[in-house]
Design an enzyme around this catalytic site. Structure first.
Site, PDB file in Angstrom:
ATOM      1  N   ASP A 152       1.153  -1.378  -0.458  1.00  0.00           N
ATOM      2  CA  ASP A 152      -0.308   0.110   0.136  1.00  0.00           C
ATOM      3  C   ASP A 152       0.859   1.815  -0.264  1.00  0.00           C
ATOM      4  O   ASP A 152       1.885   1.239   0.695  1.00  0.00           O
ATOM      5  CB  ASP A 152      -0.810  -0.095   0.783  1.00  0.00           C
ATOM      6  CG  ASP A 152      -2.198   1.057   0.964  1.00  0.00           C
ATOM      7  OD1 ASP A 152      -2.354   2.211   0.762  1.00  0.00           O
ATOM      8  OD2 ASP A 152      -3.580   0.320   1.496  1.00  0.00           O
ATOM      9  N   ARG A 186      -0.779   4.022  -0.144  1.00  0.00           N
ATOM     10  CA  ARG A 186      -1.537   5.549   0.563  1.00  0.00           C
ATOM     11  C   ARG A 186      -1.191   6.354   1.588  1.00  0.00           C
ATOM     12  O   ARG A 186      -1.287   7.604   1.281  1.00  0.00           O
ATOM     13  CB  ARG A 186      -3.156   5.078   0.911  1.00  0.00           C
ATOM     14  CG  ARG A 186      -3.438   4.847  -0.688  1.00  0.00           C
ATOM     15  CD  ARG A 186      -4.933   4.153  -0.475  1.00  0.00           C
ATOM     16  NE  ARG A 186      -5.084   2.587   0.207  1.00  0.00           N
ATOM     17  CZ  ARG A 186      -6.087   1.887   1.154  1.00  0.00           C
ATOM     18  NH1 ARG A 186      -7.143   2.320   0.748  1.00  0.00           N
ATOM     19  NH2 ARG A 186      -6.103   1.590   1.644  1.00  0.00           N
TER      20      ARG A 186
END
Length: 419
Positions: free
Chosen positions: A330, A332
């Site tokens: 990830d 983000r």
């Protein structure tokens, strides 16, 4: 008065080192007075006074450059910003003046033409990085909720036709580099060097101009949808519901059934409407972070890898297959996510439409209290998205059911257990 550059340049002027006559306006991030803070000047019409790295409009700056190259836009065009001021007032809030609370957006981005009027009068080209308008949301899920009786029309927040009236805010990223470095626990020189090296060395000022502390990164920003009276934001006497949503174009727009993104977005909006109709306010933050910020191409490659692996798509391989393709699960980085909520003055979320442990923990770390965490109802989870949901719950996502045991947690995160 600031000099304006002509469309046709006789010489190429590099910005990697300060040249004769350059007088960047100082920016004192977090100053209590915007006049002392200083404006963000990222245009090319007055390069002698630029005080940031990068250009306005994020990735769309490339389209603007193409328009100039094609002769469709004058390179020295300065926009006429008459009547472009925010449709509603937002702030100021105490968080605007804390250099640790907001580091990835300009708190004065929507009122830059007002609070920096003296600079504009002297000829500086100062442009907003935030715009606030009024709009409607029209989604079939809202009409379905009306028909099912889960929502009711009050002809203010929600019309009989199922249109939700909102205040809509567009936000471009503005990175205060010392604050970004602090947020990630790294030294500023290291941050600047890595940003320079791993973006194809596009921005040499990152390593040659330590005096420029603000970076306008070429990435997507965020859109905020406010339901109810924006004046109630930050006032804990009124309930607040929130959905922080990271972009998933395939589901959000086209209804892909491999994930829960659009159903959860619609569910979050429904929750926000309910709260606004009860006298509170609803907040939906839509971040441009496609495919966990890995990008859509990488996301689709991962889809193929998941479906074609031995045994088919499985929860215990969900995160591992992403990491095999992207090198990370990830990107983000929810460390920057609370900035928008801090800009809105929010200190408490009464109902948070999210099961994400990363979003929850980031908000709590930055002093935003969370009351109820509202999971997506099982009936809204598409059949093909069950693998994703099982993997996320096993990896630590909030669930009203039984918490995962140690083995489930390890398998979901793609790590082998020590024997």
């Amino acid at each position: 008065m600031a000099d304006r550059k002509q469309t046709q340049e006789k010489h190429i002027v590099l910005s990697s080192h300060p040249g004769p006559g350059q007088k960047p306006v100082a920016i004192h991030w977090g100053a209590s007075d915007p006049a002392k803070r200083g404006p963000v000047i990222g245009t090319t019409t007055n390069p002698l006074y630029r005080n940031v790295i990068g250009a306005h409009s994020g990735s769309y700056a490339v389209y603007r450059a193409l328009a100039v190259a094609a002769g469709q836009l004058a390179g020295d065009h300065i926009p006429d910003l008459t009547n472009t001021s925010p449709a509603v007032q937002i702030g100021p809030h105490p968080q605007w003046f804390d250099p640790h609370k907001i580091v990835s957006i300009d708190p004065f981005g929507h009122v830059s033409t007002e609070v920096f009027a003296d600079y504009i009068a002297k000829g500086y080209d100062i442009r907003p990085t935030i715009a606030v308008t009024r709009a409607h949301i029209n989604m079939p899920e809202l009409r379905d909720a009306l028909a099912a009786g889960r929502l009711r029309s009050d002809n203010q927040i929600l019309t009989p036709a199922g249109d939700a009236r909102v205040t809509k805010v567009a936000i471009e990223p503005v990175w205060w580099l010392p604050g970004i470095a602090e947020r990630f626990g790294i030294e500023e020189p290291k941050l600047r060097r890595r940003l320079f090296e791993y973006t194809g060395r596009m921005f040499p000022e990152l390593v040659t101009r330590p005096d420029l502390k603000v970076f306008l990164p070429p990435i997507g920003g965020a859109t905020v949808y406010l339901l109810g009276d924006p004046a109630k934001l930050g006032d804990t006497r009124y309930p607040l519901a929130c959905r922080v949503h990271d972009e998933c174009n395939g589901s959000d727009v086209f209804g892909s059934d491999i994930c829960t993104c659009r159903p959860y977005l619609a569910h979050g909006i429904e929750l926000c409407i309910e709260t606004a109709q009860a006298g509170g306010v609803g907040v939906v933050v839509y971040n441009r972070k496609e495919g966990r910020a890995l990008g859509e191409v990488t996301k689709f490659l991962v889809y193929n890898a998941r479906k074609r692996q031995e045994g088919g798509d499985r929860a215990d391989q969900y995160f591992r297959r992403t990491e095999c393709v992207a090198g990370v699960q990830d990107m983000r980085f929810q460390e920057l996510m609370p900035d928008v909520l801090n800009w809105l003055g929010i200190t408490r979320i009464d109902r948070m439409a999210s099961m994400s442990d990363m979003k929850h923990d980031a908000l709590v770390r930055f002093g935003i209290e969370i009351g109820e965490r509202v999971p997506i109802p099982d009936e809204l989870i598409p059949a093909d998205a069950r693998v994703e949901m099982d993997a996320k719950v096993a990896a630590g996502y909030f669930s009203a059911g039984k918490p995962p045991d140690e083995r489930e947690l390890a398998l979901a995160k793609g790590r082998a257990l020590d024997e």
